[in-house]
Structure formats: C-alpha cells, structure tokens
Motif scaffolding. Structure first.
Motif, PDB file in Angstrom:
ATOM      1  N   TRP A  93       0.824  -1.206   0.000  1.00 36.83           N
ATOM      2  CA  TRP A  93       0.000   0.000   0.000  1.00 36.83           C
ATOM      3  C   TRP A  93       0.856   1.253   0.000  1.00 36.83           C
ATOM      4  CZ3 TRP A  93      -4.531   0.336  -1.843  1.00 36.83           C
ATOM      5  CH2 TRP A  93      -5.408  -0.727  -1.757  1.00 36.83           C
ATOM      6  N   CYS A  94       2.017   1.206   0.622  1.00 37.22           N
ATOM      7  CA  CYS A  94       2.918   2.368   0.595  1.00 37.22           C
ATOM      8  C   CYS A  94       3.339   2.677  -0.830  1.00 37.22           C
ATOM      9  CB  CYS A  94       4.139   2.115   1.478  1.00 37.22           C
ATOM     10  SG  CYS A  94       3.803   2.280   3.243  1.00 37.22           S
ATOM     11  N   VAL A  95       3.695   1.659  -1.592  1.00 40.03           N
ATOM     12  CA  VAL A  95       4.079   1.880  -2.987  1.00 40.03           C
ATOM     13  C   VAL A  95       2.875   2.347  -3.805  1.00 40.03           C
ATOM     14  CG1 VAL A  95       4.883   0.757  -5.095  1.00 40.03           C
ATOM     15  CG2 VAL A  95       6.008   0.258  -2.928  1.00 40.03           C
ATOM     16  N   ALA A  96       1.748   1.677  -3.631  1.00 38.48           N
ATOM     17  CA  ALA A  96       0.560   1.970  -4.444  1.00 38.48           C
ATOM     18  C   ALA A  96      -0.001   3.367  -4.182  1.00 38.48           C
ATOM     19  CB  ALA A  96      -0.524   0.922  -4.181  1.00 38.48           C
ATOM     20  N   LEU A  97       0.068   3.826  -2.934  1.00 39.74           N
ATOM     21  CA  LEU A  97      -0.557   5.093  -2.567  1.00 39.74           C
ATOM     22  C   LEU A  97       0.426   6.227  -2.309  1.00 39.74           C
ATOM     23  CD1 LEU A  97      -3.245   3.790  -0.034  1.00 39.74           C
ATOM     24  CD2 LEU A  97      -3.581   4.382  -2.446  1.00 39.74           C
ATOM     25  N   GLY A  98       1.718   5.937  -2.341  1.00 36.74           N
ATOM     26  CA  GLY A  98       2.697   6.964  -2.000  1.00 36.74           C
ATOM     27  C   GLY A  98       2.746   7.216  -0.500  1.00 36.74           C
ATOM     28  N   TYR A  99       2.444   6.185   0.274  1.00 36.47           N
ATOM     29  CA  TYR A  99       2.458   6.271   1.727  1.00 36.47           C
ATOM     30  C   TYR A  99       3.815   5.835   2.275  1.00 36.47           C
ATOM     31  CZ  TYR A  99      -2.483   7.210   2.781  1.00 36.47           C
ATOM     32  OH  TYR A  99      -3.708   7.806   2.935  1.00 36.47           O
ATOM     33  N   VAL A 100       4.018   6.044   3.550  1.00 34.87           N
ATOM     34  CA  VAL A 100       5.220   5.606   4.255  1.00 34.87           C
ATOM     35  C   VAL A 100       4.808   5.040   5.614  1.00 34.87           C
ATOM     36  CG1 VAL A 100       6.771   7.256   3.131  1.00 34.87           C
ATOM     37  CG2 VAL A 100       5.609   7.906   5.243  1.00 34.87           C
ATOM     38  N   TRP A 101       5.670   4.167   6.140  1.00 40.37           N
ATOM     39  CA  TRP A 101       5.439   3.682   7.501  1.00 40.37           C
ATOM     40  C   TRP A 101       5.581   4.854   8.450  1.00 40.37           C
ATOM     41  CZ3 TRP A 101       7.081  -1.658   9.522  1.00 40.37           C
ATOM     42  CH2 TRP A 101       6.743  -2.653   8.614  1.00 40.37           C
ATOM     43  N   ARG A 102       4.689   4.937   9.429  1.00 41.22           N
ATOM     44  CA  ARG A 102       4.813   5.967  10.467  1.00 41.22           C
ATOM     45  C   ARG A 102       5.517   5.328  11.661  1.00 41.22           C
ATOM     46  NH1 ARG A 102      -0.280   8.487  13.458  1.00 41.22           N
ATOM     47  NH2 ARG A 102       0.069   6.735  14.829  1.00 41.22           N
ATOM     48  N   GLY A 103       6.743   5.737  11.880  1.00 40.05           N
ATOM     49  CA  GLY A 103       7.517   5.162  12.975  1.00 40.05           C
ATOM     50  C   GLY A 103       8.094   3.808  12.590  1.00 40.05           C
ATOM     51  N   GLU A 104       8.580   3.110  13.577  1.00 38.80           N
ATOM     52  CA  GLU A 104       9.198   1.804  13.379  1.00 38.80           C
ATOM     53  C   GLU A 104       8.297   0.736  13.992  1.00 38.80           C
ATOM     54  OE1 GLU A 104      12.707   1.145  12.500  1.00 38.80           O
ATOM     55  OE2 GLU A 104      12.829   3.168  11.713  1.00 38.80           O
TER      56      GLU A 104
ATOM     57  N   PRO B  31       0.729  -4.036  14.772  1.00 34.75           N
ATOM     58  CA  PRO B  31       0.110  -3.376  13.624  1.00 34.75           C
ATOM     59  C   PRO B  31       1.064  -2.340  13.037  1.00 34.75           C
ATOM     60  CG  PRO B  31      -1.379  -3.391  15.510  1.00 34.75           C
ATOM     61  CD  PRO B  31      -0.033  -3.840  16.004  1.00 34.75           C
ATOM     62  N   VAL B  32       0.907  -2.080  11.742  1.00 35.08           N
ATOM     63  CA  VAL B  32       1.763  -1.118  11.058  1.00 35.08           C
ATOM     64  C   VAL B  32       0.915   0.085  10.648  1.00 35.08           C
ATOM     65  CG1 VAL B  32       3.224  -0.711   9.049  1.00 35.08           C
ATOM     66  CG2 VAL B  32       3.270  -2.938  10.186  1.00 35.08           C
ATOM     67  N   PRO B  33       1.202   1.265  11.200  1.00 31.45           N
ATOM     68  CA  PRO B  33       0.502   2.467  10.740  1.00 31.45           C
ATOM     69  C   PRO B  33       1.230   3.034   9.519  1.00 31.45           C
ATOM     70  CG  PRO B  33       1.872   2.995  12.625  1.00 31.45           C
ATOM     71  CD  PRO B  33       2.038   1.523  12.364  1.00 31.45           C
ATOM     72  N   ILE B  34       0.478   3.321   8.476  1.00 31.98           N
ATOM     73  CA  ILE B  34       1.058   3.962   7.299  1.00 31.98           C
ATOM     74  C   ILE B  34       0.326   5.273   7.053  1.00 31.98           C
ATOM     75  CG2 ILE B  34       1.911   1.821   6.272  1.00 31.98           C
ATOM     76  CD1 ILE B  34      -0.471   1.850   4.358  1.00 31.98           C
ATOM     77  N   VAL B  35       1.082   6.255   6.542  1.00 27.70           N
ATOM     78  CA  VAL B  35       0.523   7.593   6.344  1.00 27.70           C
ATOM     79  C   VAL B  35       0.926   8.130   4.975  1.00 27.70           C
ATOM     80  CG1 VAL B  35       0.447   8.190   8.794  1.00 27.70           C
ATOM     81  CG2 VAL B  35       2.496   8.676   7.479  1.00 27.70           C
ATOM     82  N   ASP B  36       0.136   9.044   4.499  1.00 27.54           N
ATOM     83  CA  ASP B  36       0.409   9.725   3.241  1.00 27.54           C
ATOM     84  C   ASP B  36       1.678  10.554   3.398  1.00 27.54           C
ATOM     85  OD1 ASP B  36       0.362  11.168   0.866  1.00 27.54           O
ATOM     86  OD2 ASP B  36      -1.557  12.130   1.276  1.00 27.54           O
ATOM     87  N   ALA B  37       2.655  10.317   2.530  1.00 30.81           N
ATOM     88  CA  ALA B  37       3.922  11.055   2.607  1.00 30.81           C
ATOM     89  C   ALA B  37       3.703  12.559   2.451  1.00 30.81           C
ATOM     90  CB  ALA B  37       4.897  10.547   1.549  1.00 30.81           C
ATOM     91  N   ALA B  38       2.644  12.941   1.720  1.00 31.48           N
ATOM     92  CA  ALA B  38       2.346  14.364   1.519  1.00 31.48           C
ATOM     93  C   ALA B  38       1.499  14.942   2.656  1.00 31.48           C
ATOM     94  CB  ALA B  38       1.629  14.564   0.190  1.00 31.48           C
ATOM     95  N   GLY B  39       1.061  14.083   3.577  1.00 29.40           N
ATOM     96  CA  GLY B  39       0.277  14.556   4.703  1.00 29.40           C
ATOM     97  C   GLY B  39      -1.167  14.865   4.384  1.00 29.40           C
ATOM     98  N   VAL B  40      -1.670  14.353   3.274  1.00 33.69           N
ATOM     99  CA  VAL B  40      -3.035  14.672   2.849  1.00 33.69           C
ATOM    100  C   VAL B  40      -4.020  13.543   3.158  1.00 33.69           C
ATOM    101  CG1 VAL B  40      -4.474  15.284   0.872  1.00 33.69           C
ATOM    102  CG2 VAL B  40      -2.150  16.165   1.028  1.00 33.69           C
ATOM    103  N   GLY B  41      -3.649  12.316   2.852  1.00 37.55           N
ATOM    104  CA  GLY B  41      -4.556  11.174   2.980  1.00 37.55           C
ATOM    105  C   GLY B  41      -4.703  10.677   4.410  1.00 37.55           C
TER     106      GLY B  41
END
Length: 88
Positions: free
Chosen positions: A15-26, A33-43
C-alpha cells in the motif's frame, strides 16, 4: 481506516508503494500493527493489522488505485478490471 492481513508488513509495504504512503515510525515487533501515512500529509492514516486467520468472506471495503499497472501487478496486485488501461 484499518486493514487486516496475515502478512501485514508485506501488505503495508504494497500500500505504501501503491498510494505513495510511508510507515509511520518503526514496527516494534513483527506482530505489531503497522501504521502507514500519506507522505504528503493529505490522505488518511491506515492501520495494517496482523491476523492469523485466512480471509473467508468478500472484502467490505476496497480502494481504487491508479498507477503503473505493470508495477502494481509485479508487486502482487490482482487486475480485476482493465477498462481503458494498456498493460504492455
């Protein structure tokens, strides 16, 4: 938003690749669970949660993804419908 998966870290990476997201934290451990967030801070924030059971029913939610079809399929996506998209 939350997604469940047996291989939740792999799904989070997809999903990070598909949406341009990144893992939030380690990730603290492989079972967290893995939280992922929009790298641009929008999604929205998405939690990808580990589960031990296999999926047995239809997905109740889906996200439409636009991007390089060949790349997404090579990462594990399944092309359900190819309406007006060239995938050479």
């Amino acid at each position: 938003m939350a997604l469940d998966a047996q291989d939740h870290q792999k799904l989070a990476d997809w999903w990070c690749v598909a949406l341009g997201y990144v893992w939030r934290g380690e990730a603290r451990s492989a079972d967290d669970p893995v939280p992922i967030v929009d790298a641009a801070g929008v999604g929205p924030l998405i939690w990808v949660n580990p589960v031990s059971e296999a999926k047995t029913v239809k997905n109740r939610m889906h996200l439409d993804v636009f991007g390089d079809v060949g790349e997404l399929v090579s990462l594990g996506a399944v092309l359900v419908r190819n309406k007006g998209v060239d995938i050479d």
